[in-house]
Design an enzyme around this catalytic site. Structure first.
Site, PDB file in Angstrom:
ATOM      1  N   GLY A  87      -8.253   6.960 -11.351  1.00  0.00           N
ATOM      2  CA  GLY A  87      -8.622   5.477 -10.721  1.00  0.00           C
ATOM      3  C   GLY A  87      -8.529   4.355  -9.555  1.00  0.00           C
ATOM      4  N   GLY A  88      -9.197   3.019  -9.685  1.00  0.00           N
ATOM      5  CA  GLY A  88      -8.894   3.145  -7.618  1.00  0.00           C
ATOM      6  C   GLY A  88      -9.911   2.843  -7.245  1.00  0.00           C
ATOM      7  N   ILE A  90     -12.711   3.592  -3.640  1.00  0.00           N
ATOM      8  CA  ILE A  90     -13.137   3.992  -2.273  1.00  0.00           C
ATOM      9  C   ILE A  90     -11.498   4.666  -1.609  1.00  0.00           C
ATOM     10  CG2 ILE A  90     -13.340   3.041  -0.449  1.00  0.00           C
ATOM     11  CD1 ILE A  90     -16.252   5.243   0.351  1.00  0.00           C
ATOM     12  N   CYS A 190      -9.692   1.774  -0.384  1.00  0.00           N
ATOM     13  CA  CYS A 190      -9.329   0.795  -2.282  1.00  0.00           C
ATOM     14  C   CYS A 190      -9.948  -0.600  -2.439  1.00  0.00           C
ATOM     15  CB  CYS A 190      -7.681   0.988  -1.537  1.00  0.00           C
ATOM     16  SG  CYS A 190      -6.674   2.133  -1.134  1.00  0.00           S
TER      17      CYS A 190
END
Length: 239
Positions: A87-88, A90, A190
């Site tokens: 998840g998340g 860059i 992020c």
């Protein structure tokens, strides 16, 4: 109550792709044993690693956050790029950054993904306060560990991104210790436009922080927060 046992391995400096494949192998092994209802002797694994310069983006990450990360530019700054299954958005990994990859069978702990993320944050918050007397904080609606969330512009010191399937985890946290923070300037870390990224070295205003010492202390904090004991991977009994 008897503590849960995890196999621990410090991989040292290793390429991202090679480590990702190794994580996946351990992750799949736990899942296959669960599917086949095979008894598993330990609660999982905990890996430390330090990557060469690399950018990774989660499965739902936005391409607009790449900024300058083109193939030509990556070659110029000696970095690589991977689309991952975590998840998340860059983020950047590189020398001087401590990566922790817990690969846990959550049946031994609890089945609550949000609680798991908060405990990963707590490991870093505990480490920072106990060893350096500095207060790491959570930021509402965001995952990770920050400084000065309410007073002044917040600065992020630890990013967290995970994958969880059948209540088995992989990926984990990235703690900036002696990290070259210039590499964050080429992305929107992020996917958060108004954030700054910091490191332990910068916050403590020191030339360098002992990486080995940080590893020992983070390991102790993980043991305390997750109530586990570690055994070396060389003692792995169930293969």
């Amino acid at each position: 109550m008897k503590k849960k046992i995890l196999f621990f391995e410090d991989l040292g400096k290793k390429e991202y792709e090679e480590t990702w494949k190794y994580q996946k192998k351990l992750f799949d092994d736990i899942i296959q044993k669960k599917v086949k209802n095979i008894s598993y002797q330990k609660a999982g694994y905990f890996l430390f690693v330090e990557h060469p310069h690399v950018y990774t983006i989660g499965k739902n990450g936005k391409k607009d956050n790449h900024l300058l990360v083109s193939s030509d530019f990556l070659e110029k700054i000696d970095a690589t790029f991977y689309q991952t299954d975590r998840g998340g958005d860059i983020t950047y990994h590189g020398p001087g950054q401590l990566i922790g990859y817990p690969i846990l069978n959550m049946d031994y702990f609890f089945t609550d993904i949000h609680k798991y993320l908060r405990l990963l944050e707590e490991v870093i918050i505990h480490f920072l306060w106990k060893n350096y007397g500095i207060k790491g904080e959570r930021k509402k609606g965001k995952t990770g560990v920050w400084f000065h969330v309410k007073n002044g512009k917040s600065r992020k010191i630890c990013a967290i991104g995970i994958r969880m399937s059948r209540w088995v985890t992989m990926h984990g946290f990235a703690l900036n210790v002696n990290t070259d923070l210039r590499y964050f300037d080429y992305i929107i870390p992020c996917g958060i436009y108004d954030q700054e990224v910091t490191s332990l070295k910068k916050e403590l205003k020191k030339n360098d922080i002992s990486f080995q010492k940080v590893k020992r202390m983070v390991k102790k904090s993980f043991q305390e927060i997750f109530d586990v004991e570690f055994t070396p991977m060389s003692k792995k009994l169930d293969q």
